[in-house]
Design an enzyme around this catalytic site. Structure first.
Site, PDB file in Angstrom:
ATOM      1  N   CYS A 149      36.325  10.346  34.507  1.00  0.00           N
ATOM      2  CA  CYS A 149      37.406   9.828  34.900  1.00  0.00           C
ATOM      3  C   CYS A 149      38.154   9.751  34.118  1.00  0.00           C
ATOM      4  CB  CYS A 149      37.532   7.724  34.908  1.00  0.00           C
ATOM      5  SG  CYS A 149      39.148   7.109  35.205  1.00  0.00           S
ATOM      6  N   ASP A 199      31.719   8.407  36.394  1.00  0.00           N
ATOM      7  CA  ASP A 199      30.986   8.287  38.058  1.00  0.00           C
ATOM      8  C   ASP A 199      29.874   9.920  38.626  1.00  0.00           C
ATOM      9  OD1 ASP A 199      34.016   7.420  38.539  1.00  0.00           O
ATOM     10  OD2 ASP A 199      34.707   9.298  37.896  1.00  0.00           O
TER      11      ASP A 199
END
Length: 165
Positions: free
Chosen positions: A56, A63
């Site tokens: 992120c 992620d």
């Protein structure tokens, strides 16, 4: 038809290389191509990439996603080990899900100049929400441009049952 000759694969340097270096920063230059032996035929090549990770850009949290890359080649095709290493290079890359998918698609278009390509990321939920960005491209002025429009309009008509991926 005989198989490919070594001279046909002179630009494929990563496959079979026991000294592979894993790059931890975004590295599109690692991508390699080989010639399409069937350029007079339309056919799909699909990669299922279940171990994609990125960061992120705001929080630095990881992620995770499965990425589906499908394309109709023209003259050049992406070599799969170089694609694996390229996707691995996103490991410490900070970008939003939507940006990652578009960057991947743009890099592959630049590399191969395919007739058609689509990239679909299915990210695992964070904060109770999963994000599934889809992007595609069809060569302008061809039937593939119309195909891209059609697939964009119809790519996700049937909601899936999310089982936490």
């Amino acid at each position: 038809m005989a198989g490919r000759l070594d001279e046909d694969l002179k630009d494929v340097t990563l496959l079979g290389n026991q000294n592979t270096k894993y790059l931890f920063e975004y590295s599109p230059e690692i991508l390699e191509v080989f010639d399409n032996n069937h350029p007079n035929r339309d056919y799909f090549v699909k990669f299922n990439c279940p171990e994609f990770t990125s960061l992120c850009p705001k929080t630095g949290q990881p992620d995770f996603a499965t990425i589906y890359i499908s394309y109709i080649p023209e003259q050049r095709m992406v070599e799969s080990k170089s694609l694996k290493l390229y996707l691995f290079s996103f490991r410490n890359h900070g970008d939003f899900h939507e940006d990652c998918m578009n960057v991947i698609m743009n890099d592959l278009i630049k590399l191969m100049d395919p007739r058609y390509i689509e990239v679909w990321g299915k990210f695992t939920p964070r904060g109770g929400i999963s994000i599934d960005p889809y992007c595609n491209y069809g060569r302008p002025g061809t039937k593939y441009e119309q195909m891209a429009d059609y697939r964009m309009m119809n790519h996700d008509l049937y909601p899936e049952t999310i089982d936490n991926r």
